[in-house]
Design an enzyme around this catalytic site. Structure first.
Site, PDB file in Angstrom:
ATOM      1  N   GLY A   1       0.797  -1.229   0.000  1.00 26.72           N
ATOM      2  CA  GLY A   1       0.000   0.000   0.000  1.00 26.72           C
ATOM      3  C   GLY A   1       0.827   1.275   0.000  1.00 26.72           C
ATOM      4  O   GLY A   1       0.366   2.310   0.476  1.00 26.72           O
ATOM      5  N   ARG A   2       2.032   1.184  -0.558  1.00 22.14           N
ATOM      6  CA  ARG A   2       2.938   2.353  -0.645  1.00 22.14           C
ATOM      7  C   ARG A   2       3.383   2.874   0.717  1.00 22.14           C
ATOM      8  O   ARG A   2       3.903   3.978   0.825  1.00 22.14           O
ATOM      9  CB  ARG A   2       2.296   3.514  -1.440  1.00 22.14           C
ATOM     10  CG  ARG A   2       1.918   3.133  -2.870  1.00 22.14           C
ATOM     11  CD  ARG A   2       3.161   2.788  -3.694  1.00 22.14           C
ATOM     12  NE  ARG A   2       2.854   2.449  -5.085  1.00 22.14           N
ATOM     13  CZ  ARG A   2       2.729   1.210  -5.550  1.00 22.14           C
ATOM     14  NH1 ARG A   2       2.868   0.164  -4.747  1.00 22.14           N
ATOM     15  NH2 ARG A   2       2.504   0.988  -6.831  1.00 22.14           N
ATOM     16  N   MET A   3       3.189   2.077   1.768  1.00 22.95           N
ATOM     17  CA  MET A   3       3.633   2.491   3.108  1.00 22.95           C
ATOM     18  C   MET A   3       5.035   1.927   3.358  1.00 22.95           C
ATOM     19  O   MET A   3       5.261   1.146   4.289  1.00 22.95           O
ATOM     20  CB  MET A   3       2.627   2.026   4.166  1.00 22.95           C
ATOM     21  CG  MET A   3       1.309   2.780   4.091  1.00 22.95           C
ATOM     22  SD  MET A   3       1.512   4.551   4.394  1.00 22.95           S
ATOM     23  CE  MET A   3       1.621   4.539   6.176  1.00 22.95           C
TER      24      MET A   3
END
Ligand SMILES: Cc1cc2nc3c(=O)[nH]c(=O)nc-3n(C[C@H](O)[C@H](O)[C@H](O)COP(=O)(O)O)c2cc1C
Length: 209
Positions: A187-189
């Site tokens: 999730g692009r985290m």
């Protein structure tokens, strides 16, 4: 909706796992990239700044570490060599897709001592030595034929003798001020941990993805 690629290969990158010295940590990640089968695990993008303030970037190979710096070898009169002579601040980026990891380094570049360049030059295959001797890196050439003719002439001139280390060729080391380790997460985290040089060692901070 197109599916965004998810980065899920590695467990989270935690502050507690980082080695005290960023170049030791970098060596670990290079070794892991080699073990994962990356052909050019030591390839890194080197960004420099021209006299006009404009950046330029190209890939060079990391040839180890020396006195706390990251080493590479090149023609010192080509574009990057000329830019580094005027603006010694530079940046490096490694990207290992098989590991979903990136490392960014910023710092000042200095030339390696001549003896270190000679030692590395001597370790190269003769063909690479001849290529380095022959190429006026970054200069415009009229044709491939002209280049091949110059190579051929040098092959004959040096038949049976050692290729000398050219005056215009040698190594640099980039002395890091900042080294960031990036590891992909869902999730692009992503995880981003950055070492910053301080008066008495390294300070590590976490950056938002
Ligand atoms: C995988 C890879 C590795 C490279 N390694 C080097 C290197 O170690 N030294 C070098 O001078 N050029 C290397 N090159 C070529 C450079 O990317 C670049 O074309 C060349 O150094 C000229 O750059 P300049 O005109 O900005 O000086 C490599 C290119 C690739 C794709």
């Amino acid at each position: 909706m197109p599916q965004a690629k998810q980065y899920t290969l590695n467990p989270p990158l935690d502050e507690s796992e980082l080695l005290p010295e960023p170049l030791d940590q970098l060596q670990n990640w290079i070794t892991a990239a080699q073990a994962a089968g990356m052909i050019d695990a030591t390839a890194m993008t080197l960004a420099t700044v021209g006299a006009d303030g404009r950046p330029s970037a190209r890939i060079v190979l990391c040839k180890g570490f020396s006195e706390g710096g990251v080493c590479f070898f090149t023609n010192q009169e080509g574009r990057k060599g000329r830019e580094l002579a005027q603006h010694p601040d530079a940046a490096l980026v490694f990207w290992w897709d098989k590991l979903e990891r990136q490392v960014r380094i910023e710092g000042r570049v200095e030339r390696l001592p001549r003896a270190a360049s000679l030692e590395y030059f001597r370790s190269r295959p003769r063909e690479s030595q001849l290529g380095a001797y022959t190429s006026r890196q970054s200069a415009v050439v009229a044709s491939r034929e002209e280049l091949d003719a110059r190579l051929e002439a040098n092959e004959q001139a040096f038949a049976g003798i050692e290729i000398p280390l050219p005056d215009f060729w040698g190594g640099y080391r980039l002395l890091p001020q900042a080294v960031e380790f990036w590891q992909g997460r869902r999730g692009r985290m992503h995880d981003r941990l950055r070492y910053l040089r301080t008066a008495d060692g390294w300070n590590v901070e976490r950056l938002e993805p």
